[in-house]
Each structure stands twice: as C-alpha cells, then as structure tokens.
Design an enzyme around this catalytic site. Structure first.
Site, PDB file in Angstrom:
ATOM      1  CD  GLU A 245      -1.709  -1.275   3.224  1.00 36.75           C
ATOM      2  OE1 GLU A 245      -1.646  -0.241   3.916  1.00 36.75           O
ATOM      3  OE2 GLU A 245      -1.935  -2.387   3.688  1.00 36.75           O
TER       4      GLU A 245
ATOM      5  CE  LYS B   5       5.820   5.297   6.585  1.00 36.76           C
ATOM      6  NZ  LYS B   5       5.592   6.628   7.107  1.00 36.76           N
TER       7      LYS B   5
ATOM      8  CG  ASP C 162       4.322  12.203   4.964  1.00 33.17           C
ATOM      9  OD1 ASP C 162       4.492  11.711   6.089  1.00 33.17           O
ATOM     10  OD2 ASP C 162       5.133  12.960   4.411  1.00 33.17           O
TER      11      ASP C 162
ATOM     12  CE1 TYR D 287      -2.171   2.499   9.223  1.00 36.85           C
ATOM     13  CE2 TYR D 287      -2.540   4.219   7.620  1.00 36.85           C
ATOM     14  CZ  TYR D 287      -2.054   3.804   8.842  1.00 36.85           C
ATOM     15  OH  TYR D 287      -1.470   4.706   9.682  1.00 36.85           O
TER      16      TYR D 287
ATOM     17  CE  LYS E 270       9.686   6.648   5.306  1.00 34.63           C
ATOM     18  NZ  LYS E 270      10.518   7.453   6.158  1.00 34.63           N
TER      19      LYS E 270
ATOM     20  CB  CYS F  90      25.586  39.650  15.350  1.00 32.83           C
ATOM     21  SG  CYS F  90      23.896  39.103  15.622  1.00 32.83           S
TER      22      CYS F  90
ATOM     23  CB  CYS G 148      22.994  42.214  18.713  1.00 31.70           C
ATOM     24  SG  CYS G 148      24.449  41.165  18.779  1.00 31.70           S
TER      25      CYS G 148
ATOM     26  CB  CYS H 298      26.323  36.506  17.429  1.00 29.53           C
ATOM     27  SG  CYS H 298      25.871  37.859  18.530  1.00 29.53           S
TER      28      CYS H 298
ATOM     29  CB  CYS I 293      22.619  38.674  20.523  1.00 31.83           C
ATOM     30  SG  CYS I 293      21.948  38.421  18.886  1.00 31.83           S
TER      31      CYS I 293
HETATM   32  S1  IVH Z   1       0.734   0.147   9.004  1.00 30.36           S
HETATM   33  C1  IVH Z   1       2.323  -1.823  12.619  1.00 30.36           C
HETATM   34  N1  IVH Z   1       0.123   1.231   6.686  1.00 30.36           N
HETATM   35  O1  IVH Z   1       3.447   5.173   8.989  1.00 30.36           O
HETATM   36  C2  IVH Z   1       1.876  -1.213  11.372  1.00 30.36           C
HETATM   37  N2  IVH Z   1       1.126   2.583   8.360  1.00 30.36           N
HETATM   38  O2  IVH Z   1       6.147   4.868  10.017  1.00 30.36           O
HETATM   39  C3  IVH Z   1       1.880   0.245  11.449  1.00 30.36           C
HETATM   40  N3  IVH Z   1       1.444   4.920   7.718  1.00 30.36           N
HETATM   41  O3  IVH Z   1       2.577   4.932  12.386  1.00 30.36           O
HETATM   42  C4  IVH Z   1       1.042   0.939  10.532  1.00 30.36           C
HETATM   43  N4  IVH Z   1       0.568   4.751   5.706  1.00 30.36           N
HETATM   44  O4  IVH Z   1       1.101   6.373  10.821  1.00 30.36           O
HETATM   45  C5  IVH Z   1       0.653   1.416   7.912  1.00 30.36           C
HETATM   46  N5  IVH Z   1      -0.474   2.089   4.606  1.00 30.36           N
HETATM   47  C6  IVH Z   1       0.031   2.272   5.824  1.00 30.36           C
HETATM   48  C7  IVH Z   1       0.523   3.524   6.261  1.00 30.36           C
HETATM   49  C8  IVH Z   1       1.067   3.640   7.548  1.00 30.36           C
HETATM   50  C9  IVH Z   1       1.131   5.568   6.599  1.00 30.36           C
HETATM   51  C10 IVH Z   1       2.100   5.539   8.895  1.00 30.36           C
HETATM   52  C11 IVH Z   1       1.501   5.171  10.229  1.00 30.36           C
HETATM   53  C12 IVH Z   1       2.627   4.588  11.037  1.00 30.36           C
HETATM   54  C13 IVH Z   1       3.811   5.162  10.343  1.00 30.36           C
HETATM   55  C14 IVH Z   1       5.031   4.317  10.591  1.00 30.36           C
END
Ligand code: IVH
Length: 674
Positions: free
Chosen positions: A116, A118, A120, A229, A317, A411, A414, A429, A434
């Site tokens: 899935e 991730k 943010d 999720y 990532k 600086c 100041c 500084c 300051c």
């Molecule tokens: S699973 C134990 N699924 O990422 C499993 N987390 O870095 C934990 N997050 O705390 C969560 N998208 O806030 C899961 N598809 C996804 C996610 C996800 C974002 C976040 C979540 C978690 C953090 C960890």
C-alpha cells in the site's frame, strides 16, 4: 430524545441514511450521484425536522459539526499499542526484510504480502462499539494518545456508523492515517499567507496541526481526509488476513488506501513498489513510500514485534524529491547559542507537492565545499521530514554575475562581533544580549522536549518579549495573569491556562531541565546521559571539565562546555533564583555508581560524511556521549565511517582501507541499543 410520531421518525431516519450514503459516495468513492445544491437542500430539511421533533440520531450528518471547543484533550490508552514501522531505503533492504520474515517463519516458501502507499499524515485509531464511532485517538507515544473524537467527527469520509456489513462487531479498533490532499494544503497555505498567519511546512504538519485544534470548527474547515489500513483490538469479529480486512473495511463504508495489492514473493512486491512510485507524483496526496505487510494474520502473530516495530511489516522509502531553482539571496539567521546559519532564499519551487523557498546551507564550510553563490542554479532535495537542502550547484548555468557570500564579521541582529572557535564549524555572535539569541533561548526553554510549557509557542514568546514582559526565561515565573490580560492575544481563560502551564513546568526532570538551559553542545541526548551520571543538579556545580571527563569519559568539547556553564557566576545565580521561584527537579534517569554500563563507542573514532537526516551536531553528540571521538579524515585507525547520502571521497577511502561503513539507520540502532 423526544418521541415524535412514527412517520416523522421514519422520515428523519431515511434522510439521515440517504445523506450519509451521498456523503459516502462523495467523500469516499469520489462518485457523487446528486449535485451539491441538492445535498444542501436535504441537509437543511433534516436540520429543520430534527429541531422540530427533537429527534437526533447520533450518526446524523448534522452531528459532525457544532461541538463546542475543548479546554484540553483527554488522554486515551490504546487497547493494543500503536506501533511504528522500520524503514527500507533500497530494494536490497526489502529483500533482506523478506529473508528475515522467512527465517522467522522457518520456511523457504514464497510469502504473500500486501503493498500500500505510505500516507504522510497523522496515525489515528477509531473505536466503534456496536457499530457507532465512540472514540478517535491519536497515536501519542504508541500506548497512550489523545482523545480527538470531536475533531475526527468533522471528517466527512469517516463513518459515524458502520454500514453495509452483518453482523456488526461488538467493538473494533480501526487504524489509519488522517491526511490532507496536496491541493487543499496549498489552498490552506495561500489563505494563511493572505491573513498573515504562519505557513505549514508540508501537508503532514497541516494535518497534524488541524487535528490538534481544541475547536472542532477549525478542524472542520481544513477538509481532512482519512485512509484506513490497520486493525487494532476487536471483539466479535475475526479476519484471516489484511486483504480480507480491507474488503470488510470497504464494504463497511470506510475510506481505504487508493492503491492496495496482494502479491506472492518479494519480486512482485518490488514490482508493486515501483508501480506506486510511478503513480505517486500524480496522486492527490503526499506519499514518501510504500508499506509492505505479511498478508496472513496468523503469520503476523507468529512473527510478532521487535521493540516498537512489527517484524511483519516494513516501510519502503522512495528516494528524495528533487527540484531545480535559483538562489535569489542568502541571509544569516542567529540561533540560541549565537551560531550563525546561512539560509538560501530561493525562487519558489514545487517539490513533491510542497513549495520550497528556503533552504538551510548549514554553515560556511558547506557553502565552500559546494561552492554555493547568490544567483546560482541549484538542485534542491526534500526527503520526508528533513528540511530541504541544496544538493549541488549547476555550475554550467553560471553567467559570471553570481556573488559569493563570505562569513559575516558582525551579527546581523545585534551588531556584535562574530567569531569562530578553534575546531568549530560554526561562527557565533558573541553578543551577550543579542536579541535573537535571547529570544531563541526562551523559545527553546519553553519547547516540547525541554520544559514543555503548553501554550508558550514561538508567537507568544515573541509577544511577551516585544511587550517587555520577559528578557530571560526566569522572568516567565514572575509573569502575572493581569499582565497577560492586557495583551491582545489573551483572554481570561487563555491567560489562566498559560500561568498554570508555567507553574506546572516548575516540576520536571533533571534531564529536561539541563536540555532546557540551552548549554552549548548539550542536546536532548547529552542531557539524558548527564542525568544518568549525575544524581542532582548540585552535583554539576563547579565541576571541573577534567573531572567530568575523567569519571564519565565524556568528550572534551562537551565537558568544557558544561564546566564552563557551571563556573559562570551569572548562571549559578540564575539557577538559585529558579530554585527560589519553586523549581523542583526529579531524576528518574539516574543510574547508581557501579551499575553504569560500558559505553558502546569507548575508544573508537568516527568519521562522518555525506548528508544525514539529523543535524551533524546531534550525531557528534551521540558519539561523544557514548565514549567515541569524531575526526576529520579516514585512516586505518578509524573505527567507523558514518556515511549519509551523497557521500564522496571519504567513503571511497574507507572502502579502500577496509574501514567499516555504517549508514545512519545502522548507527542509530547501535546508539539506541544503549
Ligand atoms: S501500518 C504496525 N500502513 O506510517 C503497522 N502505516 O512509520 C503500522 N502509515 O505509524 C502501521 N501509511 O502512521 C501502515 N499504509 C500504511 C501507512 C502507515 C502511513 C504511517 C503510520 C505509522 C507510520 C510508521
């Protein structure tokens, strides 16, 4: 609740059901079947009937709004801890994850995984009892979060009632991410700019900031979204696997991740990761990675968790986002220790959905190393949380009119002289009064990791300072409510809250207090280590640098800074004054003599190279506090080279000499094992 005639009751119930269905089609499926005006008409009609017959269902769409502001959020314990995820930064690391999973399950067979995006945003837990949303809580420290139910109710995609599935579980905790779409985020920031309010740095901060609003009416305007999720505790229902759980969520009208696949074997996982990466810049929300989970829940349980991360899931990532822009100017900002940081002001550029217009240049060594000049075309990178930084200069784009930015002599705030101490990267500084330093020191003192004075953010510190009410953090403890009431931003309640928060901060731990003092080189980590070693604040008084080093083998720079701080009369006076004003320190971190562990890095030398996600000072501090030493060049004697991204010749040299190389994650694992 009154008992209206059956037919009116029915009409209300039908209206609620229809409106919720329309809202689900609009906000979750993104496929409305009626125009907005029609929805509004039905909504108003429902409102009228509800008022007339005083018959209001808890899941009525009218009940999403209008809750009065809270004074504070209550704490909520999670039924099952909310974990975080380990990271993988390369496909190889994903393969290693697969190997660990197979080893843990003692099998050679291919594993089924879900993949899935991730999201943010901010992790959230929704608790439903008998199908009704009874609570929403933030992740907090994983064990205990804050009750933000009223705010979550304003998110239209979150069902107030579970629909479409039978039977409805007795109780179920559903986890997901609250986030804001990129275009909503941009709209929000534009509006804030117009109103002269501080801008949110990225969509994640905007989502988090919107959830932490005490007034749900503010949250409602932010148009937050959610993707579910994860499963927490559940009574009266069982799921076999992640795929089955997702199917159920969809049926029950929950918003789920826009992309979700289940595949067998790690090769296909990597294909899925790549597929998300290709789409990610066109997705309406920000994603910096993909989450890979073992699909089968029985296997998940067999694998279990490692400290706070599951062994059955990992976050991959994506490489950082980059953009090209021009440095229009460079300015110098002054921090709380007087360190001068050059900051590039750039032509605004979109990077991964966020407008970037400033970037720290860290220090003048960095400016020189990368040969950065005003007018240069540069590549800027933004990776997740990390503040944007300049990766390289496109020298071929130079016209000859670019200007260098040599270290300042005075600086900018100041006017005091700027000096550079031996062996230090930073220019500082030296002005004792300051304004920039004083302000930053107070902000730091009040901040979350330090004394944690709620309600005393940057804006309020600036206000109190500009009104002449504080010149030093000690002055905070002399503030009176009447003084606050004269200021534009304070009313009876907010003034009392701030006075209470300041009062509360008087009782804290030695570690927090040492960090709050803002002693040069003493970050959060060093403060904790000091608290482990010294039982009371008084034990640090007049302590000689040599003695600190001798007993505790603390690095030279840090020891000198500590003994310097505690030998300064003015500082001791401040401490005594704080005690008189009621400061009370506890020290739960202290470890009695003889119980101290040997430190990981005793006698080792480190070379740090490349870009890391934490400030270099923080890393140096960690090495220092664990008994190691940082040097500038790689030799056979170097114990480790800590290499960040775009590491160059030092990394090559290490490989040549066979010196061990650590990436940041490996390094942190060693440190955190402390
Ligand atoms: S699973 C134990 N699924 O990422 C499993 N987390 O870095 C934990 N997050 O705390 C969560 N998208 O806030 C899961 N598809 C996804 C996610 C996800 C974002 C976040 C979540 C978690 C953090 C960890």
């Amino acid at each position: 609740m009154n008992n209206p005639p059956a037919e009116n009751k029915k009409e209300i119930e039908k209206l609620v059901k229809d409106l919720n269905e329309h809202s689900y089609r609009y906000y979750v499926l993104d496929a409305p079947v009626i125009p907005d005006t029609e929805y509004d008409k039905l909504f108003r009609h429902l409102q009228e009937l509800e008022e007339q017959y005083r018959y209001i269902l808890p899941e009525s769409p009218t009940q999403r709004i209008g809750a009065p502001p809270l004074e504070k959020f209550e704490k909520v314990k999670h039924n099952e801890p909310m974990l975080s995820l380990g990271n993988a930064f390369s496909h190889d690391e994903v393969r290693e994850f697969d190997k660990r999973v197979k080893k843990g399950l003692k099998t050679d067979r291919e594993i089924e995984y879900s993949v899935e995006p991730k999201y943010d945003g901010l992790a959230m837990e929704l608790t439903y009892r008998k199908g009704m949303l009874i609570r929403a809580s933030t992740r907090g420290d994983g064990f205990e979060g804050e009750d933000v139910t009223r705010n979550i109710r304003t998110i239209k995609a979150v069902p107030l009632k579970i629909e479409g599935v039978h039977p409805v579980p007795e109780e179920i905790d559903i986890r997901g991410e609250v986030f804001i779409d990129i275009d909503e985020f941009e709209k929000l920031n534009k509006e804030r700019e117009k109103n002269g309010e501080a801008l949110f740095a990225n969509p994640r901060n905007a989502a988090a900031g919107s959830i932490r609003q005490l007034d749900p009416a503010v949250t409602e305007k932010r148009r937050l979204h959610m993707a579910c999720y994860g499963l927490g505790a559940a009574k009266g229902i069982e799921f076999r696997d992640q795929a089955g759980f997702m199917e159920w969520l969809k049926k029950a009208h929950f918003p789920v991740p826009l992309i979700f696949t289940v595949v067998k074997g790690i090769d296909k996982v990597i294909d899925s990761i790549k597929a998300i990466e290709e789409k990610r810049l066109h997705l309406p929300f920000e994603t910096d990675g993909a989450v890979i989970k073992v699909n089968d829940f029985v296997l998940q349980r067999t694998l279990g968790i490692k400290t706070r991360e599951p062994r059955w899931a990992i976050a991959f990532k994506y490489a950082a986002h980059q953009g090209i822009t021009v440095i229009e100017d460079i300015m110098a900002s002054v921090g709380r220790t007087g360190a001068i940081t050059p900051v590039a002001l750039m032509r605004p550029v979109q990077i991964g959905g966020v407008t970037v217009s400033r970037s720290t240049l860290h220090n003048w060594d960095e400016i020189e190393r990368k040969d950065i000049r005003i007018g240069d075309t540069v590549v800027v990178e933004r990776a997740g949380d990390v503040i944007p930084h300049v990766v390289e200069v496109k020298t071929e784009k130079r016209s000859g009119t670019e200007k260098r930015f040599p270290p300042l002599k005075q600086c900018p705030v100041c006017g005091s002289n700027i000096v550079r101490e031996e062996g230090e990267v930073a220019f500082r500084c030296i002005g004792l009064n300051c304004e920039a330093q004083v302000l930053e020191k107070i902000k730091h003192y009040a901040s979350r990791g330090a004394m944690d004075i709620e309600g005393l953010g940057e804006k309020n510190v600036e206000l109190l300072y500009s009104q002449g009410l504080i010149r030093h953090f000690v002055d905070l403890y002399r503030l009176r409510k009447e003084q606050l009431l004269e200021l534009p931003r304070f009313a009876e309640k907010s003034a009392q809250n701030l006075i209470d928060a300041i009062e509360k901060s008087k009782t804290t731990t030695l570690a927090r207090f040492l960090f709050a003092l803002g002693i040069l080189h003493v970050g959060e980590f060093a403060a904790k280590q000091l608290a482990k070693n010294f039982e009371k604040l008084d034990d640090l008084y007049r302590v000689e640098a040599d003695r600190v080093m001798e007993i505790k083998q603390v690095g030279e720079k840090l020891a000198a800074s500590i003994s310097g701080f505690f030998s300064e009369k003015e500082n001791l006076r401040t401490l005594e004054e704080l005690k008189k004003l009621g400061l009370k320190l506890t020290n739960p971190d202290h470890i009695a003599e003889g119980e101290q562990k040997k430190r990981q890095f005793d006698g080792m030398t480190f070379v740090i190279t490349g870009t890391l996600s934490r400030p270099r000072e923080e890393i140096e501090e960690m090495i220092d506090m664990n008994g190691g030493r940082v040097t500038g060049s790689v030799s056979k004697k170097t114990s480790y080279v800590l290499a960040g991204s775009d590491a160059g010749s030092k990394l090559e040299k290490a490989q040549e000499l066979g010196v061990k190389v650590l990436n940041e994650e490996q390094f942190m694992m060693i440190v955190e094992g402390a």
